[in-house]
Design a protein around this motif. Structure first.
Motif, PDB file in Angstrom:
ATOM      1  N   GLY B  48      16.613  19.577  32.733  1.00  0.00           N
ATOM      2  CA  GLY B  48      15.357  18.895  32.636  1.00  0.00           C
ATOM      3  C   GLY B  48      14.185  19.757  33.186  1.00  0.00           C
ATOM      4  O   GLY B  48      13.160  19.694  32.757  1.00  0.00           O
ATOM      5  N   SER B 325      15.825   9.199  32.610  1.00  0.00           N
ATOM      6  CA  SER B 325      15.232   9.864  31.598  1.00  0.00           C
ATOM      7  C   SER B 325      14.215   9.330  30.728  1.00  0.00           C
ATOM      8  O   SER B 325      13.384   9.859  30.034  1.00  0.00           O
ATOM      9  CB  SER B 325      16.288  10.700  30.561  1.00  0.00           C
ATOM     10  OG  SER B 325      17.225   9.637  29.853  1.00  0.00           O
ATOM     11  N   TYR B 348      12.154  15.345  32.801  1.00  0.00           N
ATOM     12  CA  TYR B 348      13.076  14.298  32.137  1.00  0.00           C
ATOM     13  C   TYR B 348      14.387  14.946  32.162  1.00  0.00           C
ATOM     14  O   TYR B 348      14.880  15.647  31.561  1.00  0.00           O
ATOM     15  CB  TYR B 348      12.682  14.295  30.589  1.00  0.00           C
ATOM     16  CG  TYR B 348      11.335  13.681  30.343  1.00  0.00           C
ATOM     17  CD1 TYR B 348      11.268  12.130  30.337  1.00  0.00           C
ATOM     18  CD2 TYR B 348      10.182  14.345  30.140  1.00  0.00           C
ATOM     19  CE1 TYR B 348       9.906  11.673  30.361  1.00  0.00           C
ATOM     20  CE2 TYR B 348       9.112  13.936  30.187  1.00  0.00           C
ATOM     21  CZ  TYR B 348       8.733  12.676  30.236  1.00  0.00           C
ATOM     22  OH  TYR B 348       7.553  11.801  30.129  1.00  0.00           O
TER      23      TYR B 348
END
Lengths: 220, 390
Positions: B48, B325, B348
């Motif tokens: 992420g 997320s 995320y």
């Protein structure tokens, strides 16, 4: 059946060497019950271990069922133990995470006996020793006398040719001890197997066909 | 058949051992579970973080793929691909900008301000004045360029093409500062409808959907447009690619260290777990259980425990990643001072296949190694010696 020929065994204790067995020789016949008498530390447990094949003597031979145990490989000793011997330990040594049924079934399963055949044999033996009600109990739920009965059943269930019992009645009152030893000798006679037990209890010696006295690692 | 029944008997014994030693089993399983869960989450966080770096870099202006010096007559169909999210067309002309005696070489880009505002983050970098609007006649210039010209909002500047034959006056509408020298020094923008110069050169910025195969898309563009001038973000920004690779390596080292520490804990606990039961293995051996069967029994116990604990750990990590997320981890308050966080400071966490596979594999390897020594000890020790162990 078992021939002990001049065995010697030493142990190290720190820098000291302790001679535990010195020149031990005797024989055990088929279907014979032999008692090994002696005080604590006289070498009874070591002698039984050497006779069973779970300990090797420093010199001398143990010939059991025509096999010299100290010359067998570890794998062959395992096979010999699983088929021919049963052991009743001083502290019973039931497997703590197996039930009474599973403990007794263990030697049978090791010998490839499973299913109904195993079940019938276990039920019959438990009935004989009066422990059928405890079939699903774990060892921690049993009293000393009950644990010993299960240990005896476990040693005999696979119909071994020799049963060794290391001070089996040491932590029991004399009445219970006599009952259980009666049971051991009775079943072993039925199964035509030899019994070798060690004790320092004079009262149970009359159960044996032959008594050997051990003192300071020597037979008197 | 009898061999199979025998193996099942050993597996059943191992299972009974684990179930009836449930306290030790629970503690060990929790350690494996938490180690695997943590690893899964850290791996997803690393992925992420890389995504956030790429998003912030390509989102400023360039897109995931940039096309340079293309023919401005190129049709829309040349850029059709299922993974293309949006395309920004830009007309470019190189020339000189001047105010009074101050002159500076720049590249003027005609853009569609609304589309650019929707897809890129350059407008967020306005430090003075306003960003361009549709049909405005203003100019949006870099802060360094404004400084060279000694110009401000509302000042008129002259742009002359490199041939020197065409020139046009613009009013400065807004000034931006990205912190990137190439932008702040040399890029100036106007509405493409107000470009006032003839140019055949077209640049494009292509934005892609998540997980798109960039080389494959570039090949498809090259084939359909008969033009080679397409570059992926990692070719235009090799420093970013290097940064991401360094980040991958450092996160790999970090997660390995974290996992090693956790694994040492698991290994020690597992060693105690096996050694605590040495006596029972000795009893089994005295009944005729062979050394190889003892090893099989110990490793079966380890395998069963790792299998279930690691599976729950992966599922837990997956669940945490799924929950987080959704909104992401907002680090804007930490990154607000950083001029390179253009699009957003939100990470995320995202899982890849290797993020899911590596943690349980690593836990398996570490736990098997942890079990090897006790298994070796039990299998090679004399029965009488093992049985003396309490």
């Amino acid at each position: 059946m078992i021939s002990v020929e001049s065995i010697y065994k030493k142990f190290s204790a720190g820098r000291r060497k302790i001679q535990v067995l010195t020149d031990i020789s005797f024989e055990v016949e088929q279907n014979e019950c032999v008692a090994i008498k002696g005080r604590s530390g006289s070498g009874k447990t070591t002698l039984l271990n050497c006779m069973a094949g779970i300990e090797k003597p420093d010199s001398g031979k143990v010939i059991s069922l025509s096999k010299e145990l100290s010359s067998l490989s570890p794998g062959k000793v395992s096979s010999f133990l699983r088929v021919n011997t049963g052991f009743v330990f001083q502290q019973y040594n039931l497997l703590s995470y197996l039930t009474v049924y599973e403990n007794i079934a263990f030697p049978l399963n090791l010998n490839g006996i499973f299913g109904m055949k195993a079940k019938n044999r276990i039920h019959k033996l438990l009935d004989m020793i009066g422990m059928i009600d405890a079939i699903d109990a774990l060892p921690k739920e049993l009293s000393g006398g009950e644990s010993l009965r299960i240990a005896v059943a476990r040693a005999l269930i696979h119909k071994p040719k020799i049963v060794f019992a290391d001070e089996p009645t040491a932590s029991l009152d004399s009445k219970t001890a006599k009952v259980i030893l009666d049971l051991l000798t009775k079943i072993s006679k039925e199964q035509k197997c030899s019994v070798v037990f060690s004790t320092h209890d004079e009262e149970i010696l009359n159960q044996a066909d032959k008594v050997l006295e051990l003192k300071d690692g020597r037979i008197l | 058949m009898s061999k199979l029944i025998y193996i099942l008997f050993l597996i059943k014994t191992a299972t009974n051992f684990l179930l009836r030693s449930w306290r030790s089993t629970s503690v060990l399983s929790f350690m494996i579970f938490s180690a695997v869960g943590t690893m899964v989450f850290l791996s997803a966080l690393a992925t992420g973080t890389n995504d956030a770096m790429i998003r912030n870099s390509v989102g400023l202006f360039s897109g995931h793929i940039s096309g340079f010096n293309l023919n401005d007559k190129m049709s829309e169909t040349s850029f059709q691909h299922k993974d293309v999210a949006s395309i920004l067309k830009r007309q470019v002309i190189n020339g000189i900008i001047s105010k009074n005696t101050n002159i500076h070489r720049v590249q003027l880009t005609g853009i569609n301000p609304e589309e650019e505002k929707t897809n890129t983050g350059l407008w967020k970098k306005t430090v003075s004045g306003k960003y361009l609007v549709k049909n405005s006649k203003g100019l949006y210039i870099g802060a360094n360029c404004a400084k060279f010209l000694n110009a401000g909002i509302g000042d008129k500047v002259k742009f002359t093409d490199l041939s020197g034959k065409s020139e046009h006056y613009y009013t400065i509408n807004g000034i931006f500062k990205t912190g990137l020298t190439a932008f702040d020094d040399n890029k100036i923008f106007c509405d493409s409808g107000n470009l006032a110069f003839q140019t055949q050169l077209l640049n494009v910025a292509v934005f892609l959907k998540e997980g798109a195969d960039i080389p494959e898309i570039i090949n498809s563009f090259k084939n359909s447009s008969a033009n080679e001038n397409f570059l992926a973000w990692y070719e235009m920004m090799p420093d970013l690619k290097q940064l991401i690779e360094m980040n991958d390596i450092s996160m790999g080292i970090l997660t390995t260290i974290v996992f090693t520490i956790l694994s040492i804990g698991v290994s020690c606990a597992f060693m105690i777990f096996v050694l605590k039961n040495l006596h029972e293995y000795g009893v089994m051996k005295s009944m005729g259980l062979s050394s190889s069967e003892t090893v099989f029994l110990i490793f079966t116990e380890v395998f069963i425990m790792i299998f279930f604990a690691a599976a729950v750990g992966v599922l837990f990590g997956l669940l945490v990643v799924q929950i987080i997320s959704g909104n992401g981890i907002d680090i804007s308050s930490v990154t607000s001072h950083n001029k390179y966080f253009i699009i957003s400071g939100i990470i995320y966490p995202r899982l890849t296949f290797s993020d899911l596979i590596l943690p349980p594999v690593m836990s398996f390897v570490f736990c098997i190694l942890a079990a090897a020594w006790p298994a070796y000890t039990v299998s090679t020790s004399k029965i009488s010696k093992v049985m003396k162990t309490i």
